[in-house]
Scaffold this motif. Sequence first.
Motif, PDB file in Angstrom:
ATOM      1  N   HIS A  57       0.813  -1.214   0.000  1.00 48.05           N
ATOM      2  CA  HIS A  57       0.000   0.000   0.000  1.00 48.05           C
ATOM      3  C   HIS A  57       0.847   1.265   0.000  1.00 48.05           C
ATOM      4  CE1 HIS A  57      -4.346  -1.123   0.493  1.00 48.05           C
ATOM      5  NE2 HIS A  57      -3.734  -2.297   0.515  1.00 48.05           N
ATOM      6  N   GLY A  58       2.164   1.128  -0.086  1.00 46.97           N
ATOM      7  CA  GLY A  58       3.015   2.301  -0.218  1.00 46.97           C
ATOM      8  C   GLY A  58       3.604   2.831   1.071  1.00 46.97           C
TER       9      GLY A  58
ATOM     10  N   TYR B 257      -3.407   2.648   0.019  1.00 45.83           N
ATOM     11  CA  TYR B 257      -3.329   3.058  -1.390  1.00 45.83           C
ATOM     12  C   TYR B 257      -2.449   4.291  -1.566  1.00 45.83           C
ATOM     13  CZ  TYR B 257      -7.321  -0.033  -1.242  1.00 45.83           C
ATOM     14  OH  TYR B 257      -8.140  -1.107  -1.000  1.00 45.83           O
ATOM     15  N   GLY B 258      -1.395   4.368  -0.762  1.00 51.80           N
ATOM     16  CA  GLY B 258      -0.444   5.461  -0.857  1.00 51.80           C
ATOM     17  C   GLY B 258      -0.839   6.720  -0.118  1.00 51.80           C
TER      18      GLY B 258
ATOM     19  N   LYS C 164       7.426   3.631   0.561  1.00 51.93           N
ATOM     20  CA  LYS C 164       7.555   4.778  -0.343  1.00 51.93           C
ATOM     21  C   LYS C 164       7.182   6.070   0.377  1.00 51.93           C
ATOM     22  CE  LYS C 164       5.988   6.658  -4.716  1.00 51.93           C
ATOM     23  NZ  LYS C 164       5.007   6.564  -5.804  1.00 51.93           N
ATOM     24  N   TRP C 165       6.123   6.023   1.161  1.00 53.56           N
ATOM     25  CA  TRP C 165       5.696   7.208   1.894  1.00 53.56           C
ATOM     26  C   TRP C 165       6.775   7.631   2.905  1.00 53.56           C
ATOM     27  CZ3 TRP C 165       4.637   8.587   6.946  1.00 53.56           C
ATOM     28  CH2 TRP C 165       3.991   9.817   7.114  1.00 53.56           C
TER      29      TRP C 165
END
Length: 142
Positions: free
Chosen positions: A10-11, A135-136, A14-15
């Motif tokens: 779900h990111g 979802y990011g 990355k987050w």
Amino acid sequence: MHFVTGGSFHGKAKWVQEHYSASRVAEGWFNGYEDASWETRDFTTSLVVLEGLEQLVKKVVEENVIGGRAALRGKLKLWLDWEASEPDRRLVLIGTDIGKGIVPLEKENRLWRDVTGWFYQDVVMAAERADVIWYGLPQALK
């Protein structure tokens, strides 16, 4: 300490990379999916990211079913003590939410799921900040 959770893929990482301008290949980023032995290392950077917290829980449950939650609380205390020992230190824990969906049939997987949920409760209570990434998109819990 900052706790980041959410579903698989779900990111979350990355987050965290974007939020902290951190790199997953940096010295202070530890990936529990590749090696869950990072809980015993001495951290040498001011920002430490521990990704795959649920993998550490799985390892602790497999090694010490009785008293597993207490062992995890001890690790959390060591990490918090490390962070508190210097004013510029920051600890970020990333853990995948494994408590939703179908309950596993195997007893050991149910125990892993339960202990992970209990440990995440301990982590959230100790955290200065907690976010869920779906979802990011971040949603602040605390």
